[in-house]
Design a protein around this motif. Structure first.
Motif, PDB file in Angstrom:
ATOM      1  N   HIS A 207       0.845  -1.230  -0.013  1.00  0.00           N
ATOM      2  CA  HIS A 207       0.017   0.025   0.059  1.00  0.00           C
ATOM      3  C   HIS A 207       0.769   1.288  -0.004  1.00  0.00           C
ATOM      4  O   HIS A 207       1.954   1.522   0.642  1.00  0.00           O
ATOM      5  CB  HIS A 207      -0.872   0.092   1.347  1.00  0.00           C
ATOM      6  CG  HIS A 207      -2.060   0.615   1.021  1.00  0.00           C
ATOM      7  ND1 HIS A 207      -2.521   2.033   1.124  1.00  0.00           N
ATOM      8  CD2 HIS A 207      -3.562   0.154   0.916  1.00  0.00           C
ATOM      9  CE1 HIS A 207      -3.678   2.418   0.879  1.00  0.00           C
ATOM     10  NE2 HIS A 207      -4.207   1.075   0.689  1.00  0.00           N
ATOM     11  N   TYR A 208       0.494   2.288  -0.718  1.00  0.00           N
ATOM     12  CA  TYR A 208       1.250   3.673  -0.786  1.00  0.00           C
ATOM     13  C   TYR A 208       1.085   4.201   0.608  1.00  0.00           C
ATOM     14  O   TYR A 208       2.083   5.026   1.142  1.00  0.00           O
ATOM     15  CB  TYR A 208       0.484   4.567  -1.749  1.00  0.00           C
ATOM     16  CG  TYR A 208       1.157   4.104  -3.286  1.00  0.00           C
ATOM     17  CD1 TYR A 208       2.641   4.347  -3.734  1.00  0.00           C
ATOM     18  CD2 TYR A 208       0.422   3.506  -4.255  1.00  0.00           C
ATOM     19  CE1 TYR A 208       2.757   3.932  -4.833  1.00  0.00           C
ATOM     20  CE2 TYR A 208       0.527   3.004  -5.450  1.00  0.00           C
ATOM     21  CZ  TYR A 208       2.044   3.372  -5.630  1.00  0.00           C
ATOM     22  OH  TYR A 208       2.430   3.265  -7.117  1.00  0.00           O
ATOM     23  N   ASN A 209      -0.211   4.400   1.001  1.00  0.00           N
ATOM     24  CA  ASN A 209      -0.574   5.076   2.386  1.00  0.00           C
ATOM     25  C   ASN A 209      -0.296   4.217   3.497  1.00  0.00           C
ATOM     26  O   ASN A 209      -1.042   3.091   3.774  1.00  0.00           O
ATOM     27  CB  ASN A 209      -1.893   5.559   2.186  1.00  0.00           C
ATOM     28  CG  ASN A 209      -2.326   6.580   3.208  1.00  0.00           C
ATOM     29  OD1 ASN A 209      -1.469   6.848   4.195  1.00  0.00           O
ATOM     30  ND2 ASN A 209      -3.360   6.965   3.185  1.00  0.00           N
TER      31      ASN A 209
ATOM     32  N   GLU B 223      -5.150   5.738   8.063  1.00  0.00           N
ATOM     33  CA  GLU B 223      -5.406   4.753   7.194  1.00  0.00           C
ATOM     34  C   GLU B 223      -5.476   3.382   7.812  1.00  0.00           C
ATOM     35  O   GLU B 223      -6.199   2.540   7.665  1.00  0.00           O
ATOM     36  CB  GLU B 223      -4.335   4.745   5.958  1.00  0.00           C
ATOM     37  CG  GLU B 223      -4.570   3.635   4.889  1.00  0.00           C
ATOM     38  CD  GLU B 223      -5.988   3.599   4.170  1.00  0.00           C
ATOM     39  OE1 GLU B 223      -6.161   2.775   3.505  1.00  0.00           O
ATOM     40  OE2 GLU B 223      -6.530   4.707   4.313  1.00  0.00           O
TER      41      GLU B 223
ATOM     42  N   ASP C  82      -7.722   6.360  -0.829  1.00  0.00           N
ATOM     43  CA  ASP C  82      -6.710   6.979  -0.032  1.00  0.00           C
ATOM     44  C   ASP C  82      -6.455   8.293  -0.001  1.00  0.00           C
ATOM     45  O   ASP C  82      -6.194   8.980   1.061  1.00  0.00           O
ATOM     46  CB  ASP C  82      -5.447   6.161  -0.108  1.00  0.00           C
ATOM     47  CG  ASP C  82      -5.813   4.758  -0.063  1.00  0.00           C
ATOM     48  OD1 ASP C  82      -6.526   4.039   0.823  1.00  0.00           O
ATOM     49  OD2 ASP C  82      -5.065   3.941  -0.877  1.00  0.00           O
ATOM     50  N   MET C  83      -6.506   8.870  -1.131  1.00  0.00           N
ATOM     51  CA  MET C  83      -6.215  10.313  -1.718  1.00  0.00           C
ATOM     52  C   MET C  83      -7.189  10.902  -1.127  1.00  0.00           C
ATOM     53  O   MET C  83      -6.972  12.152  -0.379  1.00  0.00           O
ATOM     54  CB  MET C  83      -6.122  10.563  -3.032  1.00  0.00           C
ATOM     55  CG  MET C  83      -5.569  12.031  -3.230  1.00  0.00           C
ATOM     56  SD  MET C  83      -5.370  12.200  -5.023  1.00  0.00           S
ATOM     57  CE  MET C  83      -3.879  11.474  -5.611  1.00  0.00           C
TER      58      MET C  83
ATOM     59  N   PHE D 107      -1.125   8.243  -4.240  1.00  0.00           N
ATOM     60  CA  PHE D 107      -2.248   7.663  -3.426  1.00  0.00           C
ATOM     61  C   PHE D 107      -3.170   7.075  -4.311  1.00  0.00           C
ATOM     62  O   PHE D 107      -3.549   7.506  -5.406  1.00  0.00           O
ATOM     63  CB  PHE D 107      -2.759   8.388  -2.314  1.00  0.00           C
ATOM     64  CG  PHE D 107      -2.032   8.631  -1.377  1.00  0.00           C
ATOM     65  CD1 PHE D 107      -0.591   8.142  -1.242  1.00  0.00           C
ATOM     66  CD2 PHE D 107      -2.505   9.297   0.043  1.00  0.00           C
ATOM     67  CE1 PHE D 107       0.279   8.077   0.052  1.00  0.00           C
ATOM     68  CE2 PHE D 107      -1.698   9.365   1.128  1.00  0.00           C
ATOM     69  CZ  PHE D 107      -0.456   8.968   1.007  1.00  0.00           C
ATOM     70  N   LYS D 108      -3.775   5.810  -3.990  1.00  0.00           N
ATOM     71  CA  LYS D 108      -5.009   5.582  -4.859  1.00  0.00           C
ATOM     72  C   LYS D 108      -6.286   6.600  -4.523  1.00  0.00           C
ATOM     73  O   LYS D 108      -6.193   7.295  -3.479  1.00  0.00           O
ATOM     74  CB  LYS D 108      -5.455   4.199  -4.720  1.00  0.00           C
ATOM     75  CG  LYS D 108      -4.189   3.223  -5.177  1.00  0.00           C
ATOM     76  CD  LYS D 108      -4.811   1.829  -4.810  1.00  0.00           C
ATOM     77  CE  LYS D 108      -3.918   0.767  -5.567  1.00  0.00           C
ATOM     78  NZ  LYS D 108      -4.348  -0.724  -4.999  1.00  0.00           N
TER      79      LYS D 108
ATOM     80  N   ALA E 169      -7.088  11.223   2.820  1.00  0.00           N
ATOM     81  CA  ALA E 169      -5.637  12.102   3.355  1.00  0.00           C
ATOM     82  C   ALA E 169      -6.135  13.434   3.144  1.00  0.00           C
ATOM     83  O   ALA E 169      -5.866  14.216   3.866  1.00  0.00           O
ATOM     84  CB  ALA E 169      -4.461  11.744   2.624  1.00  0.00           C
TER      85      ALA E 169
ATOM     86  N   ILE F  21       0.814  13.033  -1.484  1.00  0.00           N
ATOM     87  CA  ILE F  21      -0.246  12.064  -1.442  1.00  0.00           C
ATOM     88  C   ILE F  21      -0.601  11.948  -2.990  1.00  0.00           C
ATOM     89  O   ILE F  21      -1.302  11.213  -3.417  1.00  0.00           O
ATOM     90  CB  ILE F  21      -1.428  12.717  -0.749  1.00  0.00           C
ATOM     91  CG1 ILE F  21      -1.792  13.980  -1.493  1.00  0.00           C
ATOM     92  CG2 ILE F  21      -1.574  12.802   0.661  1.00  0.00           C
ATOM     93  CD1 ILE F  21      -3.368  14.266  -1.162  1.00  0.00           C
TER      94      ILE F  21
ATOM     95  N   LYS G  69      -8.756  13.066  -9.067  1.00  0.00           N
ATOM     96  CA  LYS G  69      -7.425  13.221  -8.375  1.00  0.00           C
ATOM     97  C   LYS G  69      -7.001  14.715  -8.757  1.00  0.00           C
ATOM     98  O   LYS G  69      -6.201  15.039  -7.498  1.00  0.00           O
ATOM     99  CB  LYS G  69      -6.610  11.901  -8.779  1.00  0.00           C
ATOM    100  CG  LYS G  69      -7.185  10.625  -8.312  1.00  0.00           C
ATOM    101  CD  LYS G  69      -6.327   9.328  -8.716  1.00  0.00           C
ATOM    102  CE  LYS G  69      -5.041   9.448  -7.942  1.00  0.00           C
ATOM    103  NZ  LYS G  69      -4.311   8.217  -8.359  1.00  0.00           N
TER     104      LYS G  69
END
Length: 692
Positions: free
Chosen positions: A201-203, A208, A623-624, A619-620, A627, A616, A597
């Motif tokens: 995961h990016y975040n 999260e 998640d974006m 991020f997907k 955040a 960010i 996005k």
């Protein structure tokens, strides 16, 4: 082969406290760590666990003076000194010391502080857990280490996280903040699933982690949870997830299905009590969309007056309240018992003032009630709404008379085709026959024009007539009691904006509607006399409310209205409308989850700068959004449609600018366009455009 020289350790001995002094060679100059007071309490409880490092104080000739200075252990010395001052330790009490004679005093101080490795937090968590397993209570552990019980609970919660995650923390694969986030859900299997997912995961931010661990749960602050009651939910077997490290508003209810069942059952039970009042229909739901009552007529009951006994009780409470306020008017702070008593009196007075509403029997026969949950989790009952199909039909007696009996003048056409009037020769001269419809029409045209002229010269009465017409339309359904053909159009919203009713400004306008409706007479025919009796301030306030209800600045794709929107911008600028102060803030529901996005990043960049937007950017989308919601909170950022432009030298100047810009965007001629090119074919009216 030469033998290595054996190490000789420094000698240790007990030295009376009054023979010790602090050394100026101690390298620790900045206060850090446990306070001297806490360290003194720890020594008093567990004695001194580490010896002091001392050096003999020498005369100029090198002889010992009998005193010893302390280059390493100054905080322990000050803690002992405090105990002596408190008479809890004798000033001649022996203190275990290590006597050093070689090297420099600064070397001793620096080495002791550098070589000492701090305890890893995980070791502390596990130590607390071991003490708990050996029978120590949380309160005892807290007392032993001079921390609060809450701190002990937190550390025990950290120690209870999955061993896999604790190992990752020990290996510095995760931060302490991330580990704290995992304590939200006690299930080790779920914790490990989330940790495995985060590796791809990016975040990996703590928020999260909390979101993933509480997915599908319902916040305890949710209106449904408040309605059912947290204790009742737990008693029914529901589980509550808590976060000991952040404000969690009561936690998360894990069993959403159980909560829904309890809400349905409790609403059904409460609705039966409302149904027993005798209403024609009852509609029940946890929530209704905003504006669900707009097309329904509201019957307003009468509040039951207080009984003689209730009035006496109210007066007694008020007298006691006033007396207590007078007695403590000069006090900086109210005593606890007085403050509590004032609160009890306020509650009792409010209960007496909240009167039951009484309806007539015929009202129950045609009206119904909505039963739902309000924003704070209480029961909301909206009584007295009449559906159009249940409206009583007014019976009217219509008599059809012959044309000869209805008119006293017959229209005939002469031989030349000219129309003339011929008086009925049989008309009685007693004056009892009604006037003809045509004559009445002509006479009332004259009266209407004279009435217009008179009203035009009486601004105050003209405003009253306008107010009367608007109130009839906005507060009395199906009423046609005004001769002023003024029809305020109040567009109702709800489906266009989800959760509209939760906004503070919407609740404020709804409260205004309820308040005014409660102060107006029940029957429309009584409205004029009531408005005449009101003072000018009350009429002005009601007038402003009615005008406000007609405002529509909504930009709809199928109905473009650039001039109206331009005027709305002028109105907002003149009023100084600030949507941030009004309570709007960007969330996933009202903005961030509805845009691209790129637009999310643009918002974050605008509010926080490039650094946060870049953070960010990878991020997907879900998640974006989450955040960005956290990053934008409290920044005052607004999307363009919600921003209010400052007035340029006056409203007209701003209106010209906005109309020109909006018209250009819509492909319509602006104020500088050639009138001949206006597709509407209207005459050029630049001044009117600016006013609009």
């Amino acid at each position: 082969m030469t033998k290595s020289q054996k190490i000789t350790l420094s000698a240790s001995r007990d030295i009376p406290f009054n023979k010790l002094v602090l050394s100026q060679s101690n390298v620790r100059q900045i206060k850090a760590g446990v306070s001297i007071e806490e360290l003194a309490e720890d020594i008093a409880q567990r004695t001194l666990l580490a010896s002091l490092t001392v050096r003999p104080v020498l005369y100029e000739d090198g002889a010992e003076t009998g005193m010893f200075e302390i280059p390493a252990g100054g905080r322990r010395y000050r803690a002992l000194e405090l105990l002596v001052k408190q008479r809890r330790l004798n000033k001649t009490a022996p203190v275990p010391c290590i006597v050093r004679t070689e090297g420099l005093a600064e070397e001793d101080s620096l080495a002791e502080n550098i070589q000492r490795a701090p305890l890893h937090p995980l070791d502390q968590f596990r130590a607390f857990q071991a003490m708990r397993e050996k029978g120590k209570s949380e309160e005892e552990i807290a007392a032993a280490f001079f921390v609060s019980v809450g701190v002990v609970k937190q550390r025990l919660k950290l120690a209870a996280v999955s061993a896999t995650l604790l190992d990752a923390y020990a290996e510095e694969e995760m931060t302490l903040d991330q580990l704290m986030a995992f304590t939200v859900n006690p299930e080790h299997e779920r914790q490990e699933q989330v940790w495995d997912a985060l590796k791809q995961h990016y975040n990996k931010q703590p928020y999260e982690i909390r979101r993933m661990l509480t997915e599908g749960a319902v916040r305890a602050s949710d209106r449904r949870a408040q309605f059912v009651g947290l204790d009742n939910y737990v008693e029914a077997g529901g589980e509550v997830l808590r976060d000991l490290f952040q404000t969690d508003d009561g936690g998360w209810l894990q069993d959403a299905a159980l909560l829904e069942t309890m809400v349905t059952e409790k609403l059904k039970e409460d609705a039966e009590a409302i149904r027993a009042e005798g209403w024609h229909w009852i509609e029940v739901g946890a929530d209704f969309p905003y504006g669900h009552t707009y097309d329904l007529r509201r019957i307003r009951g009468e509040a039951e007056p207080m009984s003689e006994e209730e009035e006496k009780t109210y007066e007694a409470l008020k007298a006691e309240y006033d007396t207590l306020e007078d007695d403590y008017a000069e006090a900086d702070e109210l005593p606890e018992e007085i403050d509590a008593r004032l609160g009890e009196i306020e509650t009792a007075m409010e209960a007496l003032q909240t009167r039951p509403i009484r309806f007539e029997a015929e009202d129950y026969a045609i009206a119904g009630a909505f039963v739902s949950i309000d924003g704070s989790g209480g029961l909301r009952v909206e009584r007295g709404y009449v559906r159009p199909e249940d409206e009583p039909v007014e019976e009217t007696d219509e008599t059809e008379a012959e044309t000869s009996a209805d008119t006293d003048v017959a229209n005939v056409t002469d031989e030349d085709g000219a129309e003339s009037q011929e008086v009925d020769e049989d008309e009685n001269d007693d004056g009892t026959k009604p006037l003809s419809d045509r004559l009445v029409c002509e006479l009332t045209v004259h009266r209407t024009m004279a009435l217009r002229d008179a009203l035009a010269n009486d601004p105050q009465l003209a405003m009253l007539a306008c107010l009367h017409a608007m109130v009839l339309q906005l507060f009395y359904h199906y009423s046609q009691d005004s001769c002023a053909e003024i029809t305020p159009h109040s567009t109702q919203f709800g489906s266009q904006a989800p959760n509209l009713g939760d906004a503070a400004y919407v609740q404020s306008i709804d409260l205004g509607i309820e308040t005014w409706a409660g102060n107006l007479p029940k029957q429309p025919e009584d409205l004029w006399d009531a408005l005449i009796e009101w003072d000018s301030d009350s009429r002005d306030a009601l007038f402003a409310h009615c005008v406000a209800m007609t405002v529509n600045a909504v930009q709809e794709p199928h109905h473009r209205k650039p001039r109206q929107i331009a005027h709305a911008d002028v109105l907002a600028s003149t009023l100084g409308l600030d949507m941030v102060k009004a309570g709007w803030t960007p969330t996933a529901d009202n903005y961030l989850g509805r845009v691209t996005k790129a637009q999310i990043l643009a918002a974050v960049r605008d509010a926080k700068g490039d650094k946060y937007a870049d953070r960010i950017a990878g991020f997907k989308k879900p998640d974006m959004v989450e955040a960005a919601e956290e990053l934008l909170a409290g920044t005052g950022w607004l999307p363009q449609p919600l921003r209010t432009m400052p007035l340029a030298e006056g409203p007209d100047a701003l209106a010209f600018e906005i109309v020109e810009e909006t018209a250009a965007e819509d492909g319509e001629p602006g104020v500088d366009a050639d009138p001949a090119e206006d597709e509407t074919g209207d005459e050029p009216t630049e001044g009117l455009q600016a006013a609009e």
